[in-house]
Design a protein around this motif. Structure first.
Motif, PDB file in Angstrom:
ATOM      1  N   ALA A   1       1.380  -1.688  -0.133  1.00  0.00           N
ATOM      2  CA  ALA A   1       0.300   0.313   0.028  1.00  0.00           C
ATOM      3  C   ALA A   1       0.746   1.703  -0.112  1.00  0.00           C
ATOM      4  CB  ALA A   1      -1.053   0.184   1.480  1.00  0.00           C
ATOM      5  N   GLY A   2       1.898   1.367  -0.145  1.00  0.00           N
ATOM      6  CA  GLY A   2       3.431   1.921  -0.074  1.00  0.00           C
ATOM      7  C   GLY A   2       2.778   2.955   0.945  1.00  0.00           C
ATOM      8  N   LYS A   3       3.146   4.263   0.939  1.00  0.00           N
ATOM      9  CA  LYS A   3       3.203   5.381   2.009  1.00  0.00           C
ATOM     10  C   LYS A   3       1.621   6.055   3.021  1.00  0.00           C
ATOM     11  CE  LYS A   3       7.918   6.101   2.232  1.00  0.00           C
ATOM     12  NZ  LYS A   3       9.282   6.385   3.053  1.00  0.00           N
ATOM     13  N   VAL A   4       1.314   6.313   3.992  1.00  0.00           N
ATOM     14  CA  VAL A   4       0.430   7.438   3.832  1.00  0.00           C
ATOM     15  C   VAL A   4       0.658   8.009   4.622  1.00  0.00           C
ATOM     16  CG1 VAL A   4      -2.092   6.625   4.987  1.00  0.00           C
ATOM     17  CG2 VAL A   4      -0.512   4.809   3.836  1.00  0.00           C
ATOM     18  N   THR A   5      -0.079   8.727   5.090  1.00  0.00           N
ATOM     19  CA  THR A   5       0.040  10.440   5.490  1.00  0.00           C
ATOM     20  C   THR A   5      -1.028  10.297   6.292  1.00  0.00           C
ATOM     21  OG1 THR A   5       1.219  11.563   4.384  1.00  0.00           O
ATOM     22  CG2 THR A   5       0.144  12.884   5.346  1.00  0.00           C
ATOM     23  N   LEU A   6      -0.252  10.176   8.055  1.00  0.00           N
ATOM     24  CA  LEU A   6      -1.320  10.943   8.950  1.00  0.00           C
ATOM     25  C   LEU A   6      -1.631  12.461   9.472  1.00  0.00           C
ATOM     26  CD1 LEU A   6      -0.931   7.286  10.988  1.00  0.00           C
ATOM     27  CD2 LEU A   6      -2.190   7.754   8.839  1.00  0.00           C
ATOM     28  N   SER A   7      -2.603  12.983   9.357  1.00  0.00           N
ATOM     29  CA  SER A   7      -2.902  14.378  10.194  1.00  0.00           C
ATOM     30  C   SER A   7      -3.942  14.775  11.403  1.00  0.00           C
ATOM     31  CB  SER A   7      -3.003  14.827   9.189  1.00  0.00           C
ATOM     32  OG  SER A   7      -2.832  16.609   8.524  1.00  0.00           O
ATOM     33  N   SER A   8      -3.376  15.357  12.088  1.00  0.00           N
ATOM     34  CA  SER A   8      -4.732  15.503  12.658  1.00  0.00           C
ATOM     35  C   SER A   8      -5.718  17.273  12.444  1.00  0.00           C
ATOM     36  CB  SER A   8      -3.851  16.186  13.806  1.00  0.00           C
ATOM     37  OG  SER A   8      -3.417  17.357  13.526  1.00  0.00           O
ATOM     38  N   LYS A   9      -5.115  17.530  10.890  1.00  0.00           N
ATOM     39  CA  LYS A   9      -6.127  18.857  10.505  1.00  0.00           C
ATOM     40  C   LYS A   9      -7.821  18.551  10.231  1.00  0.00           C
ATOM     41  CE  LYS A   9      -1.905  21.078   8.749  1.00  0.00           C
ATOM     42  NZ  LYS A   9      -0.895  21.364   7.185  1.00  0.00           N
ATOM     43  N   GLY A  10      -8.939  18.978  10.748  1.00  0.00           N
ATOM     44  CA  GLY A  10      -9.644  19.325   9.845  1.00  0.00           C
ATOM     45  C   GLY A  10     -11.008  18.102  11.189  1.00  0.00           C
ATOM     46  N   GLN A  11      -9.619  17.746  12.058  1.00  0.00           N
ATOM     47  CA  GLN A  11     -10.416  16.526  13.124  1.00  0.00           C
ATOM     48  C   GLN A  11     -10.280  17.198  13.331  1.00  0.00           C
ATOM     49  OE1 GLN A  11     -10.028  13.306  11.328  1.00  0.00           O
ATOM     50  NE2 GLN A  11      -8.476  13.567  10.290  1.00  0.00           N
ATOM     51  N   THR A  12     -11.535  16.720  14.913  1.00  0.00           N
ATOM     52  CA  THR A  12     -12.637  17.059  15.585  1.00  0.00           C
ATOM     53  C   THR A  12     -11.212  16.743  17.219  1.00  0.00           C
ATOM     54  OG1 THR A  12     -13.866  16.506  15.536  1.00  0.00           O
ATOM     55  CG2 THR A  12     -14.163  17.028  17.597  1.00  0.00           C
ATOM     56  N   HIS A  13     -10.549  16.290  17.068  1.00  0.00           N
ATOM     57  CA  HIS A  13      -9.578  16.060  18.533  1.00  0.00           C
ATOM     58  C   HIS A  13      -7.919  15.565  17.340  1.00  0.00           C
ATOM     59  CE1 HIS A  13     -12.163  14.357  21.282  1.00  0.00           C
ATOM     60  NE2 HIS A  13     -12.606  13.207  19.948  1.00  0.00           N
ATOM     61  N   THR A  14      -7.738  17.165  17.883  1.00  0.00           N
ATOM     62  CA  THR A  14      -5.984  17.880  17.309  1.00  0.00           C
ATOM     63  C   THR A  14      -5.141  16.637  17.887  1.00  0.00           C
ATOM     64  OG1 THR A  14      -6.005  19.849  18.634  1.00  0.00           O
ATOM     65  CG2 THR A  14      -7.144  19.627  16.452  1.00  0.00           C
ATOM     66  N   GLU A  15      -5.938  15.733  19.005  1.00  0.00           N
ATOM     67  CA  GLU A  15      -4.024  15.069  19.441  1.00  0.00           C
ATOM     68  C   GLU A  15      -3.986  14.588  19.020  1.00  0.00           C
ATOM     69  OE1 GLU A  15      -7.871  14.772  21.993  1.00  0.00           O
ATOM     70  OE2 GLU A  15      -6.889  16.422  21.539  1.00  0.00           O
ATOM     71  N   ASN A  16      -4.785  13.361  17.949  1.00  0.00           N
ATOM     72  CA  ASN A  16      -5.122  12.300  17.782  1.00  0.00           C
ATOM     73  C   ASN A  16      -4.618  12.856  15.567  1.00  0.00           C
ATOM     74  OD1 ASN A  16      -5.432  10.958  19.771  1.00  0.00           O
ATOM     75  ND2 ASN A  16      -7.498  10.473  18.942  1.00  0.00           N
ATOM     76  N   VAL A  17      -3.616  11.866  15.416  1.00  0.00           N
ATOM     77  CA  VAL A  17      -3.311  12.029  13.781  1.00  0.00           C
ATOM     78  C   VAL A  17      -4.137  10.270  13.004  1.00  0.00           C
ATOM     79  CG1 VAL A  17      -0.761  13.055  13.755  1.00  0.00           C
ATOM     80  CG2 VAL A  17      -0.935  10.673  13.614  1.00  0.00           C
ATOM     81  N   GLN A  18      -4.931  10.973  12.126  1.00  0.00           N
ATOM     82  CA  GLN A  18      -5.643   9.552  11.628  1.00  0.00           C
ATOM     83  C   GLN A  18      -5.382  10.007   9.896  1.00  0.00           C
ATOM     84  OE1 GLN A  18      -9.923  11.173  12.561  1.00  0.00           O
ATOM     85  NE2 GLN A  18      -9.243  10.715  14.832  1.00  0.00           N
ATOM     86  N   GLY A  19      -5.752   8.389   9.078  1.00  0.00           N
ATOM     87  CA  GLY A  19      -5.716   8.310   8.109  1.00  0.00           C
ATOM     88  C   GLY A  19      -6.407   7.852   7.633  1.00  0.00           C
ATOM     89  N   SER A  20      -6.162   6.701   6.481  1.00  0.00           N
ATOM     90  CA  SER A  20      -6.646   5.463   6.064  1.00  0.00           C
ATOM     91  C   SER A  20      -5.688   4.917   4.993  1.00  0.00           C
ATOM     92  CB  SER A  20      -8.293   5.770   5.691  1.00  0.00           C
ATOM     93  OG  SER A  20      -8.704   6.458   4.353  1.00  0.00           O
ATOM     94  N   LEU A  21      -6.111   3.350   4.895  1.00  0.00           N
ATOM     95  CA  LEU A  21      -5.010   3.021   3.201  1.00  0.00           C
ATOM     96  C   LEU A  21      -6.295   1.791   3.039  1.00  0.00           C
ATOM     97  CD1 LEU A  21      -3.791  -0.225   3.779  1.00  0.00           C
ATOM     98  CD2 LEU A  21      -2.525   0.873   5.325  1.00  0.00           C
ATOM     99  N   ARG A  22      -6.239   1.420   1.784  1.00  0.00           N
ATOM    100  CA  ARG A  22      -6.311   0.060   1.228  1.00  0.00           C
ATOM    101  C   ARG A  22      -5.760  -1.399   1.115  1.00  0.00           C
ATOM    102  NH1 ARG A  22     -12.074   0.335  -0.676  1.00  0.00           N
ATOM    103  NH2 ARG A  22     -12.068  -1.687  -2.578  1.00  0.00           N
ATOM    104  N   VAL A  23      -6.482  -1.677   1.894  1.00  0.00           N
ATOM    105  CA  VAL A  23      -5.597  -3.204   1.223  1.00  0.00           C
ATOM    106  C   VAL A  23      -5.369  -3.672   0.528  1.00  0.00           C
ATOM    107  CG1 VAL A  23      -4.819  -5.738   2.356  1.00  0.00           C
ATOM    108  CG2 VAL A  23      -6.085  -4.053   4.065  1.00  0.00           C
ATOM    109  N   PRO A  24      -4.995  -3.600  -0.649  1.00  0.00           N
ATOM    110  CA  PRO A  24      -4.516  -4.301  -2.083  1.00  0.00           C
ATOM    111  C   PRO A  24      -5.560  -5.555  -2.031  1.00  0.00           C
ATOM    112  CG  PRO A  24      -2.260  -3.836  -1.368  1.00  0.00           C
ATOM    113  CD  PRO A  24      -3.362  -3.501  -0.364  1.00  0.00           C
TER     114      PRO A  24
END
Length: 167
Positions: free
Chosen positions: A67-90
């Protein structure tokens, strides 16, 4: 003399077990929470970490899944102390456990495991009333306690047997 050797051997065994248990916690890695876990190949998983600090970000390497590299970010999140992101499993990913890891913008390294299963996603029941989410500190401490009790019982039995032989 013989009991001294037995006690020394028991003490060295306990010390070796203690040192090996503490080395498991030597790394100061943060955790990447993966949901759902396990996931079916072809579906997406959400990645979340609270170890990157407020308004942080992270780059996670998911190449073990293809799945390569994934960026996790807190931008736009309600809880800015958490970083979040998603990936699709091939969809070509075979069932198994795949380690993922990355680095936060604050320098902290984070790791996690994506479990790919062939059936429906969700927690796996182990049959003993718990889920297969990994060991926690309480379970590890209980295991060490059982080992210590077994070692103490063995020493007591050897000493008792030695006392019975000399009588």
């Amino acid at each position: 003399m013989r009991s001294t050797r037995v006690l020394t051997g028991a003490a060295l065994s306990i010390a070796a077990l203690g040192l090996s248990a503490s080395s498991a916690f030597a790394g100061d890695f943060g955790k990447i929470e993966v949901t759902p876990n396990p996931v079916k190949a072809g579906n997406s998983v959400n990645l979340n970490s609270s170890d990157c600090g407020k308004n942080g970000s992270a780059t996670v390497d998911a190449s073990t899944l293809g799945a390569g590299k994934v960026t996790l970010s807190s931008k736009g999140q309600t809880h800015t102390e958490n970083v979040q992101g998603s990936l699709r499993v091939p969809s070509s990913t075979k069932a198994g456990n795949y380690g993922i890891g990355g680095k936060c913008s604050n320098g902290r390294e984070i790791t996690g495991t994506v479990r790919v299963g062939s059936g429906p996603s969700g927690k796996t029941r182990t049959g003993i009333g718990t889920t297969s989410e990994g060991s926690d500190t309480t379970e590890i401490a209980a295991g060490v306690g059982v080992l210590l009790a077994a070692a103490a019982g063995g020493v007591w039995m050897v000493r008792r047997r030695r006392a019975d032989d000399s009588a």
